[in-house]
Scaffold this motif. Structure first.
Motif, mmCIF file in Angstrom:
data_model
loop_
_atom_site.group_PDB
_atom_site.id
_atom_site.type_symbol
_atom_site.label_atom_id
_atom_site.label_comp_id
_atom_site.label_asym_id
_atom_site.label_seq_id
_atom_site.Cartn_x
_atom_site.Cartn_y
_atom_site.Cartn_z
ATOM 1 N N ASP A 142 -7.073 -7.415 -4.097
ATOM 2 C CA ASP A 142 -6.680 -7.089 -5.462
ATOM 3 C C ASP A 142 -7.671 -7.597 -6.504
ATOM 4 O O ASP A 142 -7.528 -7.287 -7.683
ATOM 5 C CB ASP A 142 -5.297 -7.678 -5.776
ATOM 6 C CG ASP A 142 -4.200 -6.988 -4.995
ATOM 7 O OD1 ASP A 142 -4.422 -5.847 -4.553
ATOM 8 O OD2 ASP A 142 -3.133 -7.591 -4.828
ATOM 9 N N ALA A 143 -8.666 -8.347 -6.084
ATOM 10 C CA ALA A 143 -9.628 -8.919 -7.028
ATOM 11 C C ALA A 143 -10.358 -7.815 -7.789
ATOM 12 O O ALA A 143 -10.839 -6.854 -7.200
ATOM 13 C CB ALA A 143 -10.631 -9.797 -6.297
ATOM 14 N N LYS A 165 -3.472 -0.692 -12.159
ATOM 15 C CA LYS A 165 -3.731 -0.311 -10.762
ATOM 16 C C LYS A 165 -2.942 -1.220 -9.815
ATOM 17 O O LYS A 165 -2.418 -0.755 -8.804
ATOM 18 C CB LYS A 165 -5.234 -0.392 -10.475
ATOM 19 C CG LYS A 165 -5.618 -0.049 -9.068
ATOM 20 C CD LYS A 165 -5.526 1.423 -8.800
ATOM 21 C CE LYS A 165 -6.147 1.723 -7.447
ATOM 22 N NZ LYS A 165 -5.574 2.868 -6.809
ATOM 23 N N LEU A 166 -2.849 -2.519 -10.152
ATOM 24 C CA LEU A 166 -2.044 -3.434 -9.346
ATOM 25 C C LEU A 166 -0.594 -2.955 -9.315
ATOM 26 O O LEU A 166 0.050 -2.966 -8.266
ATOM 27 C CB LEU A 166 -2.105 -4.855 -9.906
ATOM 28 C CG LEU A 166 -3.433 -5.592 -9.780
ATOM 29 C CD1 LEU A 166 -3.372 -6.914 -10.540
ATOM 30 C CD2 LEU A 166 -3.787 -5.824 -8.332
ATOM 31 N N PHE A 167 -0.078 -2.552 -10.479
ATOM 32 C CA PHE A 167 1.291 -2.045 -10.538
ATOM 33 C C PHE A 167 1.424 -0.779 -9.709
ATOM 34 O O PHE A 167 2.365 -0.637 -8.929
ATOM 35 C CB PHE A 167 1.715 -1.772 -11.983
ATOM 36 C CG PHE A 167 3.117 -1.254 -12.076
ATOM 37 C CD1 PHE A 167 4.182 -2.117 -12.091
ATOM 38 C CD2 PHE A 167 3.366 0.113 -12.110
ATOM 39 C CE1 PHE A 167 5.486 -1.639 -12.137
ATOM 40 C CE2 PHE A 167 4.659 0.602 -12.163
ATOM 41 C CZ PHE A 167 5.725 -0.279 -12.177
ATOM 42 N N ALA A 168 0.493 0.140 -9.865
ATOM 43 C CA ALA A 168 0.561 1.410 -9.145
ATOM 44 C C ALA A 168 0.500 1.195 -7.632
ATOM 45 O O ALA A 168 1.226 1.851 -6.880
ATOM 46 C CB ALA A 168 -0.569 2.325 -9.593
ATOM 47 N N ALA A 214 2.223 -10.946 -5.641
ATOM 48 C CA ALA A 214 0.770 -10.929 -5.864
ATOM 49 C C ALA A 214 0.031 -11.675 -4.755
ATOM 50 O O ALA A 214 0.589 -12.544 -4.094
ATOM 51 C CB ALA A 214 0.442 -11.551 -7.217
ATOM 52 N N THR A 215 -1.236 -11.324 -4.576
ATOM 53 C CA THR A 215 -2.039 -11.950 -3.539
ATOM 54 C C THR A 215 -2.795 -13.166 -4.047
ATOM 55 O O THR A 215 -3.321 -13.918 -3.248
ATOM 56 C CB THR A 215 -3.059 -10.947 -2.967
ATOM 57 O OG1 THR A 215 -3.874 -10.456 -4.029
ATOM 58 C CG2 THR A 215 -2.353 -9.800 -2.272
ATOM 59 N N SER A 216 -2.857 -13.352 -5.358
ATOM 60 C CA SER A 216 -3.526 -14.522 -5.924
ATOM 61 C C SER A 216 -2.905 -14.848 -7.272
ATOM 62 O O SER A 216 -2.217 -14.021 -7.871
ATOM 63 C CB SER A 216 -5.031 -14.252 -6.104
ATOM 64 O OG SER A 216 -5.239 -13.349 -7.169
ATOM 65 N N SER A 217 -3.179 -16.051 -7.748
ATOM 66 C CA SER A 217 -2.632 -16.432 -9.050
ATOM 67 C C SER A 217 -3.285 -15.619 -10.167
ATOM 68 O O SER A 217 -2.635 -15.309 -11.168
ATOM 69 C CB SER A 217 -2.798 -17.926 -9.294
ATOM 70 O OG SER A 217 -4.153 -18.295 -9.241
#
Length: 111
Positions: free
Chosen positions: A25-26, A32-35, A66-69
């Motif tokens: 996800d970086a 796009k994260l939401f989609a 999420a995959t990261s903070s």
């Protein structure tokens, strides 16, 4: 005796570099994260923040989705930015007037 140890050390070194985790996800924009991660269950990002504090929303997203903070913070900020009342529907041509509009008063007739 040295050849098997060298081979084992080389295999361990290659495995360690291949097994290192990547954050897929970086660099993705929050929309796009939401989609990619949320739209399967949520049709729209509107109202998902529900007025929560950014910090607590970020923690929740980090713990559950999420995959990261960093991606959790970005997604929380995005959800807050779109959190609001849904846009009013535009009146369609030929549509009936809204019932919430006040009606004009009838004239009073005296006898």
């Amino acid at each position: 005796m040295i050849a098997p140890l060298t081979t084992l050390a080389a295999a361990a070194a290659l495995t360690a570099t291949v097994a290192s985790a990547q954050n897929l996800d970086a660099g993705k924009p929050p929309a796009k994260l939401f989609a990619d991660g949320c739209a399967t269950c949520h049709r729209s990002p509107r109202g998902l923040a529900k007025g929560r504090f950014s910090l607590t929303l970020g923690w929740f997203l980090r713990d559950h989705y999420a995959t990261s903070s960093d991606s959790a913070k970005a997604l929380a900020a995005y959800l807050e930015s779109v959190d609001g009342p849904p846009p009013r529907a535009a009146a369609k041509p030929g549509a009936k007037p809204s019932r919430s509009a006040p009606r004009p008063r009838k004239p009073v007739q005296s006898h």
